[in-house]
Design an enzyme around this catalytic site. Structure first.
Site, mmCIF file in Angstrom:
data_model
loop_
_atom_site.group_PDB
_atom_site.id
_atom_site.type_symbol
_atom_site.label_atom_id
_atom_site.label_comp_id
_atom_site.label_asym_id
_atom_site.label_seq_id
_atom_site.Cartn_x
_atom_site.Cartn_y
_atom_site.Cartn_z
ATOM 1 N N ARG A 54 65.897 29.067 -8.514
ATOM 2 C CA ARG A 54 65.461 27.664 -8.365
ATOM 3 C C ARG A 54 65.003 27.042 -9.683
ATOM 4 O O ARG A 54 63.948 26.398 -9.768
ATOM 5 C CB ARG A 54 64.359 27.521 -7.310
ATOM 6 C CG ARG A 54 64.761 27.943 -5.927
ATOM 7 C CD ARG A 54 65.870 27.101 -5.319
ATOM 8 N NE ARG A 54 66.352 27.736 -4.098
ATOM 9 C CZ ARG A 54 67.450 28.511 -4.051
ATOM 10 N NH1 ARG A 54 68.191 28.709 -5.113
ATOM 11 N NH2 ARG A 54 67.826 29.063 -2.919
ATOM 12 N N SER B 271 61.722 23.524 1.231
ATOM 13 C CA SER B 271 60.768 24.581 0.880
ATOM 14 C C SER B 271 59.792 24.103 -0.183
ATOM 15 O O SER B 271 60.204 23.681 -1.263
ATOM 16 C CB SER B 271 61.512 25.816 0.377
ATOM 17 O OG SER B 271 62.240 26.381 1.430
ATOM 18 N N GLU C 292 58.122 25.055 -5.508
ATOM 19 C CA GLU C 292 59.561 24.789 -5.688
ATOM 20 C C GLU C 292 59.758 23.275 -5.844
ATOM 21 O O GLU C 292 60.551 22.832 -6.660
ATOM 22 C CB GLU C 292 60.358 25.307 -4.482
ATOM 23 C CG GLU C 292 61.854 25.010 -4.609
ATOM 24 C CD GLU C 292 62.721 25.736 -3.605
ATOM 25 O OE1 GLU C 292 62.377 26.879 -3.232
ATOM 26 O OE2 GLU C 292 63.746 25.173 -3.190
HETATM 27 C C1 LIG Z 1 65.708 19.479 4.662
HETATM 28 C C2 LIG Z 1 65.863 20.091 3.299
HETATM 29 C C3 LIG Z 1 66.509 21.308 3.158
HETATM 30 C C4 LIG Z 1 66.663 21.892 1.888
HETATM 31 N N1 LIG Z 1 67.325 23.095 1.781
HETATM 32 C C5 LIG Z 1 67.508 23.634 0.555
HETATM 33 C C6 LIG Z 1 68.230 24.870 0.413
HETATM 34 O O1 LIG Z 1 68.706 25.462 1.356
HETATM 35 N N2 LIG Z 1 68.368 25.378 -0.828
HETATM 36 C C7 LIG Z 1 67.867 24.759 -1.932
HETATM 37 O O2 LIG Z 1 68.041 25.275 -3.042
HETATM 38 N N3 LIG Z 1 67.186 23.595 -1.814
HETATM 39 C C8 LIG Z 1 67.003 23.016 -0.617
HETATM 40 N N4 LIG Z 1 66.311 21.835 -0.502
HETATM 41 C C9 LIG Z 1 65.716 21.210 -1.701
HETATM 42 C C10 LIG Z 1 66.596 20.164 -2.401
HETATM 43 O O3 LIG Z 1 67.534 19.592 -1.508
HETATM 44 C C11 LIG Z 1 67.341 20.753 -3.601
HETATM 45 O O4 LIG Z 1 66.434 21.206 -4.576
HETATM 46 C C12 LIG Z 1 68.298 19.719 -4.236
HETATM 47 O O5 LIG Z 1 69.249 20.359 -5.046
HETATM 48 C C13 LIG Z 1 67.575 18.662 -5.054
HETATM 49 O O6 LIG Z 1 68.519 17.679 -5.421
HETATM 50 P P1 LIG Z 1 68.096 16.157 -5.612
HETATM 51 O O7 LIG Z 1 69.255 15.429 -6.158
HETATM 52 O O8 LIG Z 1 67.504 15.632 -4.367
HETATM 53 O O9 LIG Z 1 66.973 16.347 -6.735
HETATM 54 P P2 LIG Z 1 65.661 15.497 -6.986
HETATM 55 O O10 LIG Z 1 64.620 15.847 -5.979
HETATM 56 O O11 LIG Z 1 65.985 14.069 -7.149
HETATM 57 O O12 LIG Z 1 65.237 16.104 -8.405
HETATM 58 C C14 LIG Z 1 64.956 17.497 -8.534
HETATM 59 C C15 LIG Z 1 64.886 17.839 -10.029
HETATM 60 O O13 LIG Z 1 66.176 17.649 -10.618
HETATM 61 C C16 LIG Z 1 66.112 16.742 -11.704
HETATM 62 N N5 LIG Z 1 67.365 15.956 -11.699
HETATM 63 C C17 LIG Z 1 67.957 15.338 -10.645
HETATM 64 N N6 LIG Z 1 69.114 14.762 -11.033
HETATM 65 C C18 LIG Z 1 69.254 15.021 -12.360
HETATM 66 C C19 LIG Z 1 70.238 14.684 -13.336
HETATM 67 N N7 LIG Z 1 71.318 13.951 -13.045
HETATM 68 N N8 LIG Z 1 70.051 15.113 -14.614
HETATM 69 C C20 LIG Z 1 68.951 15.831 -14.946
HETATM 70 N N9 LIG Z 1 67.986 16.172 -14.061
HETATM 71 C C21 LIG Z 1 68.138 15.780 -12.786
HETATM 72 C C22 LIG Z 1 64.884 15.896 -11.448
HETATM 73 O O14 LIG Z 1 64.366 15.371 -12.648
HETATM 74 C C23 LIG Z 1 63.947 16.914 -10.812
HETATM 75 O O15 LIG Z 1 63.339 17.693 -11.809
HETATM 76 C C24 LIG Z 1 66.147 21.233 0.750
HETATM 77 C C25 LIG Z 1 65.501 19.993 0.890
HETATM 78 C C26 LIG Z 1 65.371 19.419 2.150
HETATM 79 C C27 LIG Z 1 64.726 18.073 2.277
#
Ligand SMILES: Cc1cc2nc3c(=O)[nH]c(=O)nc-3n(C[C@H](O)[C@H](O)[C@H](O)COP(=O)(O)OP(=O)(O)OC[C@H]3O[C@@H](n4cnc5c(N)ncnc54)[C@H](O)[C@@H]3O)c2cc1C
Length: 301
Positions: A175, A224, A295
């Site tokens: 992660r 998580s 996380e």
């Molecule tokens: C219901 C639910 C289930 C989930 N299940 C999982 C799972 O099974 N496995 C898992 O690993 N995660 C899971 N997650 C967590 C989450 O979905 C992941 O971490 C996801 O990859 C985050 O992506 P995001 O675009 O929403 O990131 P954000 O929340 O928008 O950002 C997360 C981080 O990434 C950085 N970031 C985002 N986009 C960029 C970019 N273009 N360039 C540079 N930095 C960037 C941000 O600055 C921040 O530090 C879950 C979340 C929810 C709500």
């Protein structure tokens, strides 16, 4: 004219002032961003970053907000959210695809399936964007994004240049990665394996079903809250062992279905969620001696 006025004039269609961030986080919480910038293309992004740097404006990059809690007092400087032109999928050759960083993971999973490429199925279970998935090295069911990634294209805030980083140049952790905060991912290339579409569909449905059974849906959460310690010692087990399942702070509670999922029941504040995090962390430490690591990302004042 102050900095804000100069920038809003120059980037009028893409820059907004005092924008509520609650619509940009899966917790549905958070104060205002001083500025929200939604670039339409790479050149606009580079031009804006140069201006922001010149004016000492702090930048924060956001994906789909499925792993981010914004604090109640909002975020100073500019929150950058890539616009819809950064959401695309392209077949480069029969086993390689390129996707924009704002593309939702499930769209990538479906695109790979439509092109008979396997190993992307797990992405249909993760609600974020590809940029967020790379930064978080997101994954589930023994898969993670680093296993299919070939390279990323980024804009480096430090010198406002576009660069390509190969998978071998990046250290992937559980992660997380060693990528510096100053890199904005704009696209990524992935390699899959050719497989029968029906087989991919079957695998994808199995994973989606498994998720439905083990995790809550239709709630305001960022998934998580804490990282697992290892494969056998999951954060939810420690939370349960410490008897925290029923802890609550204001309208912030813990999901009955998965006790590592913290929930805004509608009226919580970001501080409620943070207080709940602190309370659980302390209880787990006192009971088990384990210092849980977050996380989710917490951003803001
Ligand atoms: C219901 C639910 C289930 C989930 N299940 C999982 C799972 O099974 N496995 C898992 O690993 N995660 C899971 N997650 C967590 C989450 O979905 C992941 O971490 C996801 O990859 C985050 O992506 P995001 O675009 O929403 O990131 P954000 O929340 O928008 O950002 C997360 C981080 O990434 C950085 N970031 C985002 N986009 C960029 C970019 N273009 N360039 C540079 N930095 C960037 C941000 O600055 C921040 O530090 C879950 C979340 C929810 C709500």
């Amino acid at each position: 004219m102050n900095v804000g006025n100069i920038l809003t004039k120059k980037f009028s269609n893409t820059l907004s002032k005092d924008v509520s961030l609650s619509n940009y986080s899966w917790f549905n919480l958070g104060g205002n961003a001083e500025f929200l910038f939604k670039p339409n293309n790479k050149d606009q992004l580079i031009e804006f970053i140069a201006e922001a740097k010149k004016n000492n404006l702090k930048t924060t990059i956001l994906g789909a907000g499925s792993n981010t809690l914004f604090r109640d007092n909002g975020v100073k400087g500019v929150v950058i959210k890539l616009g819809s032109n950064f959401s695309y999928t392209k077949l480069i050759n029969k086993d390689t695809i390129e996707v924009g960083a704002a593309t939702l993971d499930r769209k990538v999973a479906n695109f790979a399936k439509d092109n008979s490429l396997t190993n992307f199925e797990f992405l249909s279970c993760i609600p974020g964007s590809i940029g967020g998935a790379v930064i978080m090295n997101s994954g589930c069911y023994e898969n993670e994004i680093s296993k299919i990634l070939l390279s990323i294209r980024v804009i480096d805030i430090r010198d406002c240049k576009e660069k390509e980083l190969k998978r071998e140049d990046i250290e992937f952790l559980y992660r997380g990665t060693n990528l510096p905060k100053e890199l904005i991912i704009i696209s990524a290339k992935f390699k899959g394996l050719i497989e029968k579409k029906e087989q991919i569909e079957k695998q994808q449905s199995t994973m989606i079903e498994k998720k439905k059974i083990s995790q809550p849906s239709q709630i305001k959460t960022c998934g998580s809250t804490f990282k697992n310690i290892n494969k056998d010692k999951k954060a939810w087990m420690l939370i349960k062992e410490a008897g925290c399942n029923n802890f609550k702070e204001g309208d912030a509670t813990i999901s009955k279905k998965h006790c590592n999922f913290f929930v805004n029941n509608g009226k919580a504040s970001s501080s409620d969620i943070e207080n709940l995090i602190r309370k659980v962390k302390e209880a787990v430490y006192n009971k088990t001696g384990v210092n849980l690591e977050l996380e989710i990302k917490i951003i803001g004042e």
